[in-house]
Design an enzyme around this catalytic site. Structure first.
Site, PDB file in Angstrom:
ATOM      1  N   CYS A 283       0.832  -1.200   0.000  1.00  0.00           N
ATOM      2  CA  CYS A 283       0.000   0.000   0.000  1.00  0.00           C
ATOM      3  C   CYS A 283       0.873   1.259   0.000  1.00  0.00           C
ATOM      4  CB  CYS A 283      -0.981  -0.031   1.164  1.00  0.00           C
ATOM      5  SG  CYS A 283      -2.336   1.164   1.000  1.00  0.00           S
TER       6      CYS A 283
ATOM      7  N   HIS B 233      -3.713  -5.360   1.105  1.00  0.00           N
ATOM      8  CA  HIS B 233      -3.084  -5.665   2.400  1.00  0.00           C
ATOM      9  C   HIS B 233      -3.164  -7.156   2.732  1.00  0.00           C
ATOM     10  CE1 HIS B 233      -2.309  -1.581   3.950  1.00  0.00           C
ATOM     11  NE2 HIS B 233      -3.397  -1.237   3.285  1.00  0.00           N
TER      12      HIS B 233
ATOM     13  N   GLU C 234      -1.280  -8.743   4.651  1.00  0.00           N
ATOM     14  CA  GLU C 234      -0.937  -8.934   6.062  1.00  0.00           C
ATOM     15  C   GLU C 234      -2.172  -8.898   6.960  1.00  0.00           C
ATOM     16  OE1 GLU C 234      -0.818  -4.402   5.667  1.00  0.00           O
ATOM     17  OE2 GLU C 234      -0.720  -6.199   4.416  1.00  0.00           O
TER      18      GLU C 234
END
Length: 270
Positions: free
Chosen positions: A96, A239, A241
């Site tokens: 990002c 994202h 994660e």
């Protein structure tokens, strides 16, 4: 074998470093969150790490444009060190805001045909085509032809994860630049159309016939991420994660986790 140390670069405004650290630890790495000022003072060295991750957030509040100030700092203060990291084949990942930083620092996609020392960037990340901040879940796939060897191990596994950005639209200066990214294997991820209605949409949205475009920001050729010519440097807007545990997915259904991406990253850093 000891866990490889992974540098996670923090700047004021960064807010996804903790999530990235959790993903790296689950993947078998040893995350080290370090403020950019600590690196500048020499308290910590980039070269002491087996990989570098620049997480998401809003570094410096995006006051000079998304990722622009941190990109300037990396280029001026650590350009030589980062070049050595890439030359050594150590993996570098930007997520990002971190992707924006790598692009604006010139690390992604790196030199393309026709580039010169004084040439302008040939790709950038700009305002979403909808003209608004987008925060929802998307589906990604690693491109089969990607040059990055550490991404290739993921195969055609789909990744479901959220996006959260207002300036995530990937655009090239010309169609020829996009074509070169394609032919050189520099397209790393694409948004996938796995149904017009998001699998994670609420019942009220479904009842209202709410439809989500698979491409959440209007990126050229549905590009969600790219790599450089060496294959070591990778960046993406979504994202992964934030989906390394099943309970993080709104539907609660297992599968399509972002963890394999981090496992491949850590494996490349060993």
């Amino acid at each position: 074998m000891s866990a490889p140390p992974i540098l996670i670069v923090h700047a004021s405004g960064t807010n996804r470093d903790g999530d990235a650290a959790q993903a790296i630890e689950m993947a078998g790495g040893c995350p080290r969150i370090v403020h950019v000022n600590q690196l500048r003072r020499g308290d910590v060295k980039v070269s002491d790490h087996a990989g570098v991750l620049i997480p998401g957030g809003f570094s410096y509040g995006d006051a000079l444009g998304a990722g622009q100030r941190l990109a300037l700092e990396l280029r001026l203060w650590f350009g030589h060190e980062l070049s050595e990291v890439v030359a050594a084949g150590k993996p570098v990942l930007g997520i990002c805001n971190g992707f924006q930083v790598l692009v604006k620092a010139g690390l992604l996609p790196g030199p393309l045909a026709g580039d010169s020392v004084n040439s302008a960037r040939q790709v950038t990340l700009t305002e979403n085509s909808q003209g608004k901040f987008e925060c929802r879940w998307v589906t990604l796939r690693v491109e089969p032809t990607v040059r990055s060897t550490w991404l290739q191990s993921i195969g055609d596994t789909l990744i479901r994860c959220p996006i959260a950005h207002g300036e995530g639209r990937f655009v090239s200066a010309t169609d020829a630049v996009t074509d070169e990214l394609e032919t050189q294997g520099l397209v790393a991820f694409r948004y996938q159309n796995c149904g017009a209605v998001s699998p994670d949409a609420s019942d009220s949205i479904r009842a209202a016939g709410g439809v989500y475009p698979a491409n959440p920001n209007g990126s050229s050729a549905d590009i969600a991420g790219i790599c450089d010519q060496t294959g070591a440097v990778v960046g993406l807007m979504p994202h992964p994660e934030d989906h390394v545990l099943d309970w993080q997915r709104p539907s609660g259904n297992p599968g399509a986790s972002g963890l394999p991406l981090f496992e491949s990253f850590v494996s490349a850093a060993r």
